[in-house]
Design a protein around this motif. Structure first.
Motif, mmCIF file in Angstrom:
data_model
loop_
_atom_site.group_PDB
_atom_site.id
_atom_site.type_symbol
_atom_site.label_atom_id
_atom_site.label_comp_id
_atom_site.label_asym_id
_atom_site.label_seq_id
_atom_site.Cartn_x
_atom_site.Cartn_y
_atom_site.Cartn_z
ATOM 1 N N ASN A 173 -0.941 -15.579 1.859
ATOM 2 C CA ASN A 173 -0.506 -16.110 0.570
ATOM 3 C C ASN A 173 1.014 -16.256 0.599
ATOM 4 O OD1 ASN A 173 -0.606 -17.049 -2.051
ATOM 5 N ND2 ASN A 173 -1.878 -15.368 -2.808
ATOM 6 N N ALA A 174 1.580 -16.851 -0.462
ATOM 7 C CA ALA A 174 3.029 -17.060 -0.471
ATOM 8 C C ALA A 174 3.518 -17.289 -1.881
ATOM 9 C CB ALA A 174 3.405 -18.261 0.413
ATOM 10 N N ASP A 175 4.818 -17.059 -2.076
ATOM 11 C CA ASP A 175 5.497 -17.493 -3.293
ATOM 12 C C ASP A 175 6.621 -18.430 -2.855
ATOM 13 O OD1 ASP A 175 7.508 -15.845 -2.313
ATOM 14 O OD2 ASP A 175 7.025 -14.177 -3.660
ATOM 15 N N ARG A 176 7.609 -18.624 -3.712
ATOM 16 C CA ARG A 176 8.669 -19.586 -3.377
ATOM 17 C C ARG A 176 9.606 -19.084 -2.283
ATOM 18 N NH1 ARG A 176 10.637 -21.865 -9.300
ATOM 19 N NH2 ARG A 176 8.639 -22.814 -9.898
ATOM 20 N N LYS A 177 9.656 -17.756 -2.094
ATOM 21 C CA LYS A 177 10.636 -17.183 -1.172
ATOM 22 C C LYS A 177 10.013 -16.574 0.075
ATOM 23 C CE LYS A 177 14.789 -14.290 -1.277
ATOM 24 N NZ LYS A 177 15.614 -13.372 -2.097
ATOM 25 N N TYR A 178 8.854 -15.950 -0.060
ATOM 26 C CA TYR A 178 8.236 -15.235 1.060
ATOM 27 C C TYR A 178 6.794 -15.708 1.278
ATOM 28 C CZ TYR A 178 12.040 -11.897 0.182
ATOM 29 O OH TYR A 178 13.263 -11.305 -0.012
ATOM 30 N N PHE A 179 6.292 -15.479 2.513
ATOM 31 C CA PHE A 179 4.850 -15.559 2.714
ATOM 32 C C PHE A 179 4.352 -14.166 3.095
ATOM 33 C CE2 PHE A 179 6.272 -16.390 7.089
ATOM 34 C CZ PHE A 179 5.372 -15.668 7.854
ATOM 35 N N TYR A 180 3.103 -13.890 2.701
ATOM 36 C CA TYR A 180 2.547 -12.547 2.818
ATOM 37 C C TYR A 180 1.277 -12.596 3.664
ATOM 38 C CZ TYR A 180 5.553 -11.939 -1.252
ATOM 39 O OH TYR A 180 6.630 -11.927 -2.108
ATOM 40 N N VAL A 181 1.202 -11.677 4.644
ATOM 41 C CA VAL A 181 0.017 -11.531 5.474
ATOM 42 C C VAL A 181 -0.498 -10.107 5.290
ATOM 43 C CG1 VAL A 181 -0.932 -11.557 7.804
ATOM 44 C CG2 VAL A 181 0.827 -13.224 7.142
ATOM 45 N N THR A 182 -1.761 -9.995 4.861
ATOM 46 C CA THR A 182 -2.391 -8.687 4.678
ATOM 47 C C THR A 182 -3.549 -8.565 5.659
ATOM 48 O OG1 THR A 182 -1.827 -8.699 2.328
ATOM 49 C CG2 THR A 182 -3.512 -7.139 3.038
ATOM 50 N N ILE A 183 -3.528 -7.477 6.441
ATOM 51 C CA ILE A 183 -4.587 -7.236 7.428
ATOM 52 C C ILE A 183 -5.259 -5.911 7.061
ATOM 53 C CG2 ILE A 183 -5.137 -6.906 9.870
ATOM 54 C CD1 ILE A 183 -2.559 -8.478 10.499
ATOM 55 N N ALA A 184 -6.475 -6.005 6.527
ATOM 56 C CA ALA A 184 -7.226 -4.822 6.089
ATOM 57 C C ALA A 184 -8.457 -4.655 6.963
ATOM 58 C CB ALA A 184 -7.621 -4.959 4.625
ATOM 59 N N ASP A 185 -8.855 -3.377 7.194
ATOM 60 C CA ASP A 185 -10.037 -3.135 8.020
ATOM 61 C C ASP A 185 -10.880 -2.029 7.396
ATOM 62 O OD1 ASP A 185 -9.327 -0.450 9.088
ATOM 63 O OD2 ASP A 185 -7.697 -1.530 10.073
ATOM 64 N N SER A 186 -12.058 -1.874 7.921
ATOM 65 C CA SER A 186 -12.986 -0.836 7.450
ATOM 66 C C SER A 186 -13.067 0.293 8.465
ATOM 67 C CB SER A 186 -14.375 -1.445 7.235
ATOM 68 O OG SER A 186 -14.857 -2.000 8.452
ATOM 69 N N GLY A 187 -11.945 0.539 9.134
ATOM 70 C CA GLY A 187 -11.950 1.469 10.255
ATOM 71 C C GLY A 187 -11.869 2.933 9.876
ATOM 72 N N ILE A 188 -11.474 3.736 10.872
ATOM 73 C CA ILE A 188 -11.488 5.194 10.725
ATOM 74 C C ILE A 188 -10.319 5.707 9.886
ATOM 75 C CG2 ILE A 188 -12.716 5.476 12.893
ATOM 76 C CD1 ILE A 188 -10.073 6.155 14.233
ATOM 77 N N GLY A 189 -9.290 4.868 9.667
ATOM 78 C CA GLY A 189 -8.167 5.279 8.845
ATOM 79 C C GLY A 189 -7.115 6.067 9.611
ATOM 80 N N ILE A 190 -5.994 6.313 8.927
ATOM 81 C CA ILE A 190 -4.869 7.027 9.523
ATOM 82 C C ILE A 190 -4.531 8.207 8.615
ATOM 83 C CG2 ILE A 190 -2.458 6.861 10.281
ATOM 84 C CD1 ILE A 190 -2.873 3.835 10.524
ATOM 85 N N PRO A 191 -4.349 9.406 9.147
ATOM 86 C CA PRO A 191 -3.954 10.545 8.309
ATOM 87 C C PRO A 191 -2.615 10.272 7.612
ATOM 88 C CG PRO A 191 -4.645 11.291 10.483
ATOM 89 C CD PRO A 191 -4.553 9.801 10.547
ATOM 90 N N GLN A 192 -2.470 10.787 6.401
ATOM 91 C CA GLN A 192 -1.257 10.538 5.628
ATOM 92 C C GLN A 192 -0.016 11.063 6.343
ATOM 93 O OE1 GLN A 192 -0.878 8.736 2.763
ATOM 94 N NE2 GLN A 192 -3.011 8.184 3.142
ATOM 95 N N ASP A 193 -0.134 12.195 7.020
ATOM 96 C CA ASP A 193 1.035 12.773 7.690
ATOM 97 C C ASP A 193 1.426 12.012 8.953
ATOM 98 O OD1 ASP A 193 -1.176 13.437 9.133
ATOM 99 O OD2 ASP A 193 -0.681 15.561 9.371
ATOM 100 N N ALA A 194 0.604 11.040 9.356
ATOM 101 C CA ALA A 194 0.902 10.280 10.572
ATOM 102 C C ALA A 194 1.390 8.866 10.281
ATOM 103 C CB ALA A 194 -0.329 10.219 11.469
ATOM 104 N N ILE A 195 1.252 8.417 9.017
ATOM 105 C CA ILE A 195 1.593 7.024 8.700
ATOM 106 C C ILE A 195 3.060 6.721 8.989
ATOM 107 C CG2 ILE A 195 1.914 5.429 6.751
ATOM 108 C CD1 ILE A 195 -0.730 6.336 5.660
#
Length: 463
Positions: A380-402
């Motif tokens: 998606n995009a607005d007038r200044k930036y374009f945005y790429v979102t990559i989401a998955d249904s995977g195993i996830g990442i621990p909060q302390d490791a992000i």
């Protein structure tokens, strides 16, 4: 010292000149008033005793002698015909005076003049009936008075001499004070310099601290922050070298163990030889992949001037990446979904951003659910930036490791990562590519539910 000179000595010189000049002007003004008052009395007497018709009047002439002796001046009485009928110096008697002052005065205008160079005051006053208004009275003659101002100049010279002496004393005191103050003010800066030189010579671990002034505190705080950053970079470099050595050494060790096993067992069956050679080939591929990623990371670490910026259709770019990675997703039973909400064209380096997007999508496939997983890429995009979102249904990442996943060679689960493969450099390369484009990347994740990478990049690249 320069500052004290400007704010101390220059104003002192100005004040000294102003005082001397003010004294001289005031003294001249006061003497002019005093002589004018004396002359007003004389004018009344000159008219009352008809001195223009009787210039031998002893009373008036006596007044002239008193005034000239007191003020050290000269008096001329000039009649209507511009003839001098009285000169206290007896130089111009019976001569005619046609000076500008006399002519003006015969027309009824009083004049006064101060000649600073020759040091005298000259007054030209009309002789007329004091009982009548000046505009109505007829001018019968002129009283021309010159008085010396030499005593004013003498006093001025004395005042200037004393002022200069005082000024010299002030200059000496200011220079002494400036030297002392400069030494006191510079002392903390010398402390900072000495401590910085000590750090430069020996790279000490201690921070510098000079809290003498608010300014030195700000300087030392800024330096300590920079020093902390340098230490962090240095520690990161040491850790990076250590990790590189470890990562490169591990495949070599494995290959040596496999090769030694074959050498120690020359009669091993052919199947065992094939299995060992297959393992050696796998380790060589792994070594090659690490070197390739390291070279990519080195390129990313270079300045942004190395970017090959051009207008690129982001929709087509993502479609090409998804098409290329779809066989990998199918093999892992992971569905790739691309959502493009509008056509987008932006100024980017296609190669570097393709590598960044590919690394994230490949990780999303590798660390997904064993069965029925998905990876959704949204654009998606607005007038200044374009945005790429990559989401998955995977195993996830621990909060302390992000916060650490973009570090080089960092792995959340090293044992599981070793099974899946990879060098631990992919996300470091990804972040470098996005930062080079003046973009930003953010990660959110929940264990067992999946991970989302949100990328924002300017539509127009600016240096």
């Amino acid at each position: 010292m320069m500052l004290l000179f400007v704010i101390g000595i220059v104003p002192a010189v100005i004040v000294e000149n102003v005082i001397v000049n003010s004294y001289a002007n005031r003294a001249v003004s006061q003497k002019t008033v005093m002589v004018k008052n004396q002359c007003d009395v004389l004018l009344d007497q000159l008219f009352g005793r008809a001195y223009l018709d009787n210039p031998t009047d002893e009373v008036i002439n006596g007044e002239f002698d008193v005034i000239t002796s007191i003020y050290g001046g000269r008096i001329l009485v000039i009649n209507r015909d511009s003839k001098v009928i009285k000169d206290t110096f007896n130089l111009d008697t019976d001569k005619y005076s046609l000076s500008q002052e006399v002519i003006r005065c015969l027309n009824g205008k009083e004049t006064s003049y101060y000649d600073e160079e020759n040091q005298y005051i000259e007054l030209a006053l009309p002789i007329r009936d004091p009982e009548k208004k000046p505009s109505e009275a007829e001018t019968l003659g002129v009283l021309l008075v010159s008085v010396s101002t030499s005593e004013i100049q003498t006093s001025r010279n004395v005042l200037e001499t004393r002022g200069m002496m005082l000024l010299l004393i002030v200059i000496v005191l200011i220079l002494i004070l400036g030297f002392i103050a400069a030494g006191v003010l510079v002392k903390p800066l010398r402390k900072i310099t000495d401590q910085i030189e000590g750090i430069t010579d020996g790279y000490q671990d201690e921070n510098i601290n000079v809290p003498d002034y608010a300014e030195t505190e700000l300087i030392t705080d800024a330096f300590n922050r920079m020093l902390a950053r340098v230490r962090t970079v240095d520690d990161s470099r040491e850790e990076f070298v250590s990790n590189v050595s470890h990562e490169l050494k591990t495949p070599l060790t494995s290959m040596k163990v496999l090769a030694d096993s074959l050498n120690m067992n020359p009669d091993a069956p052919l199947e065992e030889y094939k299995e060992f050679m297959k393992d050696i080939s796998s380790e060589i591929d792994r070594e090659n992949q690490i070197i390739t990623d390291l070279l990519s990371l080195v390129k990313m670490d270079k300045k942004a001037e190395n970017l090959n910026i051009a207008e690129q259709n982001i929709n087509e770019q993502l479609e090409s990446i998804v098409k290329r990675l779809k066989p990998i997703g199918d093999k892992a039973n992971v569905e790739l979904i691309l959502d493009s909400f509008r056509p987008i064209t932006a100024e980017i380096d296609e190669t570097k951003l393709t590598l960044a997007f590919t690394n994230i999508i490949e990780n999303a496939i590798k660390y997904n659910k064993p069965e029925g997983g998905w990876v959704r890429i949204s654009l998606n995009a607005d007038r200044k930036y374009f945005y790429v979102t990559i989401a998955d249904s995977g195993i996830g990442i621990p909060q302390d490791a992000i916060d650490n996943i973009f570090e080089r060679f960092y792995r959340v689960d090293k044992s599981h990562s070793r099974e899946i493969g990879g060098t631990g450099l992919g996300l470091a390369i990804t972040r470098s590519a996005i930062v080079m484009h003046r973009g930003a990347i953010r990660v959110t994740s929940r264990m067992g539910e999946g991970t989302t990478f949100s990328i924002r990049i300017p539509m127009v690249y600016t240096v």
